[in-house]
Design a protein around this motif. Structure first.
Motif, PDB file in Angstrom:
ATOM      1  N   GLU A  33     -18.403   5.325  32.488  1.00 49.10           N
ATOM      2  CA  GLU A  33     -17.063   6.347  31.821  1.00 49.10           C
ATOM      3  C   GLU A  33     -17.118   8.150  31.359  1.00 49.10           C
ATOM      4  N   GLY A  34     -16.639   9.133  31.759  1.00 49.93           N
ATOM      5  CA  GLY A  34     -16.931  10.052  31.506  1.00 49.93           C
ATOM      6  C   GLY A  34     -15.764  10.601  30.101  1.00 49.93           C
ATOM      7  N   VAL A  35     -15.149  11.744  30.212  1.00 50.57           N
ATOM      8  CA  VAL A  35     -14.552  12.533  29.604  1.00 50.57           C
ATOM      9  C   VAL A  35     -13.745  13.619  30.935  1.00 50.57           C
ATOM     10  N   CYS A  79     -11.263  12.522  23.607  1.00 44.00           N
ATOM     11  CA  CYS A  79     -11.123  13.353  25.701  1.00 44.00           C
ATOM     12  C   CYS A  79     -11.348  12.230  26.120  1.00 44.00           C
ATOM     13  N   PHE A  80     -11.206  10.615  26.308  1.00 46.91           N
ATOM     14  CA  PHE A  80     -11.131   9.541  26.764  1.00 46.91           C
ATOM     15  C   PHE A  80      -9.766   8.800  26.859  1.00 46.91           C
ATOM     16  N   TRP A 132      -8.292   7.320  35.455  1.00 47.52           N
ATOM     17  CA  TRP A 132      -9.776   7.830  33.691  1.00 47.52           C
ATOM     18  C   TRP A 132     -10.605   8.897  34.373  1.00 47.52           C
ATOM     19  N   PRO A 133     -11.093   9.185  33.474  1.00 48.23           N
ATOM     20  CA  PRO A 133     -12.432  10.415  34.007  1.00 48.23           C
ATOM     21  C   PRO A 133     -13.298   9.653  33.857  1.00 48.23           C
ATOM     22  N   GLU A 182     -20.481  12.652  28.767  1.00 46.45           N
ATOM     23  CA  GLU A 182     -20.224  11.026  29.308  1.00 46.45           C
ATOM     24  C   GLU A 182     -19.160  10.581  27.596  1.00 46.45           C
ATOM     25  N   ARG A 183     -18.928   9.386  27.423  1.00 46.59           N
ATOM     26  CA  ARG A 183     -17.294   9.258  26.647  1.00 46.59           C
ATOM     27  C   ARG A 183     -17.591   9.197  25.155  1.00 46.59           C
ATOM     28  N   THR A 184     -18.773   8.483  25.133  1.00 50.77           N
ATOM     29  CA  THR A 184     -19.910   8.773  24.126  1.00 50.77           C
ATOM     30  C   THR A 184     -20.218   9.890  22.865  1.00 50.77           C
TER      31      THR A 184
END
Length: 711
Positions: free
Chosen positions: A366-368, A319-320, A358-359, A312-314
């Motif tokens: 939202e991912g990474v 890497c986002f 975007w990932p 996950e983005r967090t």
């Protein structure tokens, strides 16, 4: 339990030997597991030692008269005294374990020495020949002796040093293919399974000491009669190992089983220790017969978007970032910058005519990506990033890259780049698609593993001699390949060597990649059950030259290994035919290898400690140093000598030049120092170069076997 301990103590005070026997059995019972594989640990085996001189204190059997086909007296006697010389030499014997004393006088020529496995042994080795075609390569060694005692000898030379063990033990089929306590185990013996397990357990426990605990493998072949018990025994003996069983077709015609299915396969147990793992090899072991074509190249490109945990983005704001794509021409144009924590995608720069991918995960979160923008740009510039397909579910494009391991494979030539595509990504393929390395499956169906054609028939054509149930040369080669292909200096052991297939297979592996692997083969010189009766009728007995020449080691193992190296039959004629499969070349070419044939001897500790057995200890010192180069076969007149891989110091007053020579010479691994003075030993040790192992003789040797045999 305490009452039993008291009773054992009383027994020991009256009869020390009986007390020790009771104590040993008591410990075995108290250590018995409540769960797992339980079986009778039968009384230790015994082995006849034909040719071994009879000494005072030896255990012996009285041989039957010449021409007699019966076994004769199987009782054990102890030699109380010896008298006379030559053919007139006599021995006074006392029956061991008799309720009433029983003695007799017997000609020494009618006795054969017996070693029981509970006895202390101090082994030596005597060379019986060698073949040298390999220059400075290490020697393969063939040891003629009881394999349990040979294994214990190897605890001095190879403890923790063996990279792979391959064994093909007796299958306990009920046929007369193995002995226990000098008798064949018949198929209707109700204890045959526990006898077999006891025999195997004793050897596996010693073999465990020889394997490198950090990276090694044990391979054991078996059929359906003992595979369940063997699997449990291996799990109990090697609790820390990873164990897998493979089914291998070895006879497509099948072998009939009464009222059962025709048997076409057998099993291989692979026991992996430490970091050992199956190494991919260009073998289609499943036998599908389908070649790998360019169109069927497995996709080695991996998605840049992270999956699984921490995706996950967090978890990684760095890497986002967007990847800008020209959708019309389907190519990556630019790698954007990371947004940073808390910023919306709408804040990212808009690039005219480009789509920002975007990932985005399948659930819309939202991912990474797998790496930062800087690292992805570098990988893209190197040609290891390319565009995939657009995901209709997320609306984003898949971006693929090559992982570091596969980039290394490209650099090493295992994967070939034939240039770059219009977007700058490498066009990748394997050099030989049909023979690319692959991880083997657990079912093997390979024609080259046929035990009849490439085992029995091959050996008959190769040597002109028959041997029951030899393995396919190529089957053994392939099994070892999965664990030693990346180890060009591996040490391989086979302590049920039989015809010598394992050593032959190791030579083939060496030829294929220029390796310097060495094989230690252990076999005995027993004659077959059918040959035994005939030889007895002819008036022959164990120890006679005309008896021993028909034994497994002298008739099959040694001639085969010599023929493999020289390319010539025992009659000195070029061997016809070609090797097949992985590499094909005339058998008559032979191999650039060295081999030495050795016979196990039994020494007395006093002879060893007083330097009277040096000639027979010398091969053990050489083997411990790698079985390589020149050997020191006699005590040096100068008080010291340095060979190619080790040195020997017998006169401590000559320690100065000894240490200087070792320091000046490359490749020295061990310094043997003969002394009873621990202080002086330590002083000399401090003068040795770093990396040279000091070994104190003969204390190290004697302690090793006191420890090894203290069971």
């Amino acid at each position: 339990m305490s009452r039993l301990t008291d009773l054992i103590a009383q027994a020991k005070s009256k009869d020390a030997d009986l007390g020790r026997e009771l104590e040993r059995e008591f410990k075995a019972l108290t250590n018995r597991r409540a769960f797992g594989l339980n079986f009778e640990r039968h009384r230790p085996e015994s082995v006849e030692l034909p040719g071994r001189p009879v000494r005072k204190g030896d255990k012996v059997r009285v041989l039957p008269p010449r021409g007699e086909t019966k076994k004769g007296d199987q009782r054990l006697w102890k030699v109380r005294s010896l008298s006379g010389r030559g053919a007139e030499r006599m021995a006074q014997l006392e029956l061991i374990g008799a309720a009433e004393p029983e003695t007799q006088d017997v000609a020494v020529a009618d006795l054969i020495v017996i070693a029981e496995f509970r006895d202390y042994i101090y082994p030596g080795l005597v060379s019986t020949g060698k073949v040298e075609r390999g220059g400075d390569k290490p020697y393969h060694t063939v040891i003629n002796g009881e394999n349990f005692h040979a294994l214990e000898a190897l605890t001095f030379t190879h403890r923790g040093k063996v990279d792979a063990i391959y064994i093909d033990p007796p299958y306990n089929s009920g046929a007369r293919d193995w002995k226990y306590n000098n008798n064949y185990v018949e198929g209707d013996d109700i204890y045959r399974h526990s006898k077999w397990l006891a025999m195997m357990e004793r050897r596996l426990l010693v073999a465990r000491q020889l394997l490198n605990p950090n990276d090694s493998a044990l391979i054991v072949t078996i059929d359906e009669k003992e595979y369940l018990r063997l699997g449990l025994l291996l799990e109990q003996t090697f609790p820390e190992a990873r164990i897998q069983m493979v089914s291998s077709v070895i006879n497509r015609k099948g072998v009939a089983r009464a009222k059962g299915f025709s048997r076409v396969d057998e099993y291989l147990f692979f026991v992996a220790l430490g970091d050992a793992g199956v190494q991919p090899a260009p073998l289609d072991v499943l036998g599908l017969g389908v070649g790998i074509t360019k169109e069927r190249l497995p996709d080695i490109w991996n998605p840049v978007m992270r999956r699984g945990s921490n995706a996950e983005r967090t978890h990684s704001e760095g890497c986002f970032f967007p990847i800008y794509i020209d959708e019309e021409n389907q190519r990556i144009v630019e790698i954007g910058e990371a947004l940073g924590s808390g910023r919306s995608r709408r804040e990212a720069p808009v690039k005219q005519g480009l789509f920002a991918s975007w990932p985005i995960r399948r659930n819309g979160d939202e991912g990474v990506w797998q790496m930062t923008p800087e690292n992805l740009r570098k990988r893209m510039a190197d040609g290891f990033v390319k565009l995939g397909r657009k995901n209709p579910q997320t609306g984003m494009w898949t971006v693929n890259y090559l992982i570091t391991k596969d980039i290394k494979r490209v650099e090493e030539g295992e994967i070939v780049s034939s240039g770059r595509d219009e977007n700058g990504a490498h066009i990748l393929s394997y050099p030989d698609m049909a023979n690319r390395p692959r991880v083997p499956k657990t079912i093997w169906n390979v024609g080259s593993h046929d035990a009849t054609e490439h085992g029995k028939t091959f050996l008959l054509n190769f040597l002109g001699r028959e041997f029951p149930f030899p393995k396919s040369l190529y089957a053994v080669e392939d099994a070892l390949r999965f664990f030693v292909s990346k180890k060009p200096n591996a040490t391989v052991l086979d302590f049920f060597s039989g015809s010598g297939t394992t050593a032959h297979a190791v030579m083939r592996l060496n030829k294929q990649d220029g390796g310097r692997r060495q094989c230690i083969s252990v076999t005995n010189n027993e004659v077959s059950a059918t040959e035994l009766s005939k030889l007895r009728k002819d008036g022959l007995r164990p120890g006679d030259a005309d008896w021993e020449k028909w034994g497994i080691c002298d008739y099959i193992t040694k001639p085969r290994i010599e023929a493999a190296i020289t390319g010539k039959t025992p009659e000195n004629k070029p061997i016809k035919g070609d090797y097949k499969f992985t590499d094909e070349f005339p058998i008559a070419e032979g191999f650039d290898e060295n081999a030495e044939f050795l016979t196990l001897t039994y020494e007395t500790p006093i002879a060893v400690s007083h330097n009277r057995a040096f000639a027979r200890i010398a091969p053990l010192l050489w083997m411990r140093a790698g079985s390589e180069g020149r050997r020191i076969d006699a005590e040096p007149a100068e008080g010291w000598e340095v060979a190619d891989t080790y040195g020997l110091l017998t006169n401590l007053d000559r320690a100065g030049p000894f240490c200087s020579e070792i320091a000046a010479k490359n490749g020295i691994r061990i310094a043997y120092i003969v002394t009873n003075d621990e202080r002086r030993f330590q002083a000399i040790t401090r003068e040795l170069p770093k990396g040279v192992e000091p070994v104190r003789l003969y204390e190290s040797y004697l302690t090793n076997f006191r420890f090894a045999m203290g069971r």
